[in-house]
Design a protein around this motif. Structure first.
Motif, PDB file in Angstrom:
ATOM      1  N   LYS A  92       0.873  -1.174   0.000  1.00 15.15           N
ATOM      2  CA  LYS A  92       0.000   0.000   0.000  1.00 15.15           C
ATOM      3  C   LYS A  92       0.906   1.218   0.000  1.00 15.15           C
ATOM      4  O   LYS A  92       1.627   1.454   0.960  1.00 15.15           O
ATOM      5  CB  LYS A  92      -0.916  -0.014   1.219  1.00 15.15           C
ATOM      6  CG  LYS A  92      -1.911  -1.155   1.178  1.00 15.15           C
ATOM      7  CD  LYS A  92      -2.773  -1.198   2.409  1.00 15.15           C
ATOM      8  CE  LYS A  92      -3.731  -2.373   2.332  1.00 15.15           C
ATOM      9  NZ  LYS A  92      -4.516  -2.515   3.561  1.00 15.15           N
ATOM     10  N   GLY A  93       0.871   1.949  -1.098  1.00 16.27           N
ATOM     11  CA  GLY A  93       1.760   3.091  -1.272  1.00 16.27           C
ATOM     12  C   GLY A  93       2.967   2.700  -2.107  1.00 16.27           C
ATOM     13  O   GLY A  93       2.951   1.696  -2.816  1.00 16.27           O
ATOM     14  N   SER A  94       4.009   3.502  -2.000  1.00 11.98           N
ATOM     15  CA  SER A  94       5.253   3.233  -2.737  1.00 11.98           C
ATOM     16  C   SER A  94       6.400   3.121  -1.738  1.00 11.98           C
ATOM     17  O   SER A  94       6.241   3.464  -0.569  1.00 11.98           O
ATOM     18  CB  SER A  94       5.540   4.367  -3.723  1.00 11.98           C
ATOM     19  OG  SER A  94       5.918   5.534  -3.009  1.00 11.98           O
ATOM     20  N   PRO A  98       5.191   4.841   1.847  1.00 13.74           N
ATOM     21  CA  PRO A  98       4.316   3.741   2.259  1.00 13.74           C
ATOM     22  C   PRO A  98       3.065   4.308   2.934  1.00 13.74           C
ATOM     23  O   PRO A  98       3.148   5.301   3.658  1.00 13.74           O
ATOM     24  CB  PRO A  98       5.162   2.959   3.258  1.00 13.74           C
ATOM     25  CG  PRO A  98       6.561   3.397   3.039  1.00 13.74           C
ATOM     26  CD  PRO A  98       6.488   4.787   2.497  1.00 13.74           C
ATOM     27  N   GLN A  99       1.919   3.680   2.681  1.00 15.72           N
ATOM     28  CA  GLN A  99       0.670   4.198   3.219  1.00 15.72           C
ATOM     29  C   GLN A  99       0.039   3.270   4.250  1.00 15.72           C
ATOM     30  O   GLN A  99      -1.157   3.384   4.539  1.00 15.72           O
ATOM     31  CB  GLN A  99      -0.288   4.519   2.078  1.00 15.72           C
ATOM     32  CG  GLN A  99       0.237   5.671   1.240  1.00 15.72           C
ATOM     33  CD  GLN A  99      -0.736   6.107   0.173  1.00 15.72           C
ATOM     34  OE1 GLN A  99      -1.917   5.813   0.231  1.00 15.72           O
ATOM     35  NE2 GLN A  99      -0.232   6.815  -0.808  1.00 15.72           N
ATOM     36  N   SER A 103       3.379  -2.050   5.332  1.00 15.55           N
ATOM     37  CA  SER A 103       4.139  -1.775   4.108  1.00 15.55           C
ATOM     38  C   SER A 103       5.404  -0.997   4.438  1.00 15.55           C
ATOM     39  O   SER A 103       6.468  -1.241   3.850  1.00 15.55           O
ATOM     40  CB  SER A 103       3.277  -1.001   3.110  1.00 15.55           C
ATOM     41  OG  SER A 103       2.224  -1.806   2.632  1.00 15.55           O
ATOM     42  N   THR A 119       8.238  -2.019  -6.490  1.00 13.72           N
ATOM     43  CA  THR A 119       7.010  -2.052  -5.700  1.00 13.72           C
ATOM     44  C   THR A 119       5.812  -1.852  -6.609  1.00 13.72           C
ATOM     45  O   THR A 119       5.917  -1.219  -7.666  1.00 13.72           O
ATOM     46  CB  THR A 119       6.998  -0.965  -4.601  1.00 13.72           C
ATOM     47  OG1 THR A 119       7.079   0.323  -5.208  1.00 13.72           O
ATOM     48  CG2 THR A 119       8.131  -1.156  -3.617  1.00 13.72           C
ATOM     49  N   ASN A 121       1.928  -0.474  -6.095  1.00 18.71           N
ATOM     50  CA  ASN A 121       0.978   0.156  -5.182  1.00 18.71           C
ATOM     51  C   ASN A 121      -0.412  -0.415  -5.451  1.00 18.71           C
ATOM     52  O   ASN A 121      -1.070  -0.041  -6.418  1.00 18.71           O
ATOM     53  CB  ASN A 121       0.994   1.674  -5.373  1.00 18.71           C
ATOM     54  CG  ASN A 121       0.066   2.386  -4.411  1.00 18.71           C
ATOM     55  OD1 ASN A 121      -0.657   1.767  -3.632  1.00 18.71           O
ATOM     56  ND2 ASN A 121       0.074   3.709  -4.481  1.00 18.71           N
ATOM     57  N   GLU A 124      -3.675   1.717  -6.121  1.00 16.22           N
ATOM     58  CA  GLU A 124      -3.936   2.317  -7.430  1.00 16.22           C
ATOM     59  C   GLU A 124      -4.629   1.365  -8.392  1.00 16.22           C
ATOM     60  O   GLU A 124      -5.017   1.769  -9.477  1.00 16.22           O
ATOM     61  CB  GLU A 124      -2.619   2.793  -8.057  1.00 16.22           C
ATOM     62  CG  GLU A 124      -1.977   3.929  -7.302  1.00 16.22           C
ATOM     63  CD  GLU A 124      -0.639   4.345  -7.891  1.00 16.22           C
ATOM     64  OE1 GLU A 124      -0.090   3.620  -8.749  1.00 16.22           O
ATOM     65  OE2 GLU A 124      -0.135   5.406  -7.490  1.00 16.22           O
ATOM     66  N   ARG A 129      -5.018  -5.442  -6.367  1.00 20.50           N
ATOM     67  CA  ARG A 129      -5.180  -5.517  -4.909  1.00 20.50           C
ATOM     68  C   ARG A 129      -5.871  -6.808  -4.486  1.00 20.50           C
ATOM     69  O   ARG A 129      -5.449  -7.476  -3.549  1.00 20.50           O
ATOM     70  CB  ARG A 129      -5.966  -4.309  -4.411  1.00 20.50           C
ATOM     71  CG  ARG A 129      -6.113  -4.251  -2.909  1.00 20.50           C
ATOM     72  CD  ARG A 129      -6.856  -3.013  -2.485  1.00 20.50           C
ATOM     73  NE  ARG A 129      -6.853  -2.876  -1.048  1.00 20.50           N
ATOM     74  CZ  ARG A 129      -7.235  -1.791  -0.420  1.00 20.50           C
ATOM     75  NH1 ARG A 129      -7.661  -0.737  -1.092  1.00 20.50           N
ATOM     76  NH2 ARG A 129      -7.215  -1.740   0.895  1.00 20.50           N
TER      77      ARG A 129
END
Length: 176
Positions: A92-94, A98-99, A103, A119, A121, A124, A129
């Motif tokens: 989740k994120g880069s 990271p989000q 992650s 990575t 994400n 997106e 996912r």
């Protein structure tokens, strides 16, 4: 604020709450039915992961099937990503932003080895996912792949980091 403006404002809030409640209650049975359908599909279907993926996406997004990518296409995209990157982290994120905490942990572990890694994400791309969970048969994100092999999430990465097992795998990647 005058008494009239306060009264109008209060009326607008009451109307807004009523409309929201009506929409939420109308939505809840539909979502519950979709989730029940998804659970039934996963209980009865151990071998056909494309059907399980389709059921998961339907449970999340409802009737948007015309917008949904075919599970076989999603599986092929994931396989291509795994095949084309020695170290790949679905997260989740880069790696730069990271989000989620898990992650973030995964990226920090990989950074300690000073290895190049790619990575993806998942925030997106809803198909990726959900698809990566079916692909790996692992329900959570992040997910680490090394040389095409699914390793695990951040908890597994942490255990392997502490035992030195992850270092050995990364060193092999650096040699190749």
């Amino acid at each position: 604020m005058t008494l009239l403006s306060l009264s109008v404002l209060l009326s607008l809030v009451v109307v807004g709450v009523a409309v929201f409640s009506e929409r939420a209650s109308a939505f809840a049975p539909t979502r519950a039915a979709r989730l029940t359908s998804f659970l039934a599909a996963t209980e009865n279907d151990n071998d056909n992961s494309n059907d399980v993926l389709a059921a998961a996406i339907d449970a999340m997004y409802g009737d948007g099937s015309e917008m949904r990518e075919e599970p076989a296409v999603t599986r092929a995209r994931i396989q291509e990503l795994v095949d084309n990157h020695s170290v790949l982290l679905f997260m989740k994120g880069s790696k730069f932003f990271p989000q989620c905490g898990f992650s973030d942990t995964a990226t920090k572990i990989l950074e300690t080895f000073q290895v190049e890694y790619e990575t993806v994400n998942v925030l997106e791309d809803d198909a990726i996912r959900e698809g990566v969970k079916v692909f790996s048969q692992w329900p959570t994100i992040p997910q680490l792949y090394i040389n095409g092999e699914f390793i695990g999430g951040s908890d597994i990465m942490m255990e392997m980091y502490e035992s030195g097992e992850l270092r050995k795998m990364i060193e092999q990647v650096k040699k190749d």
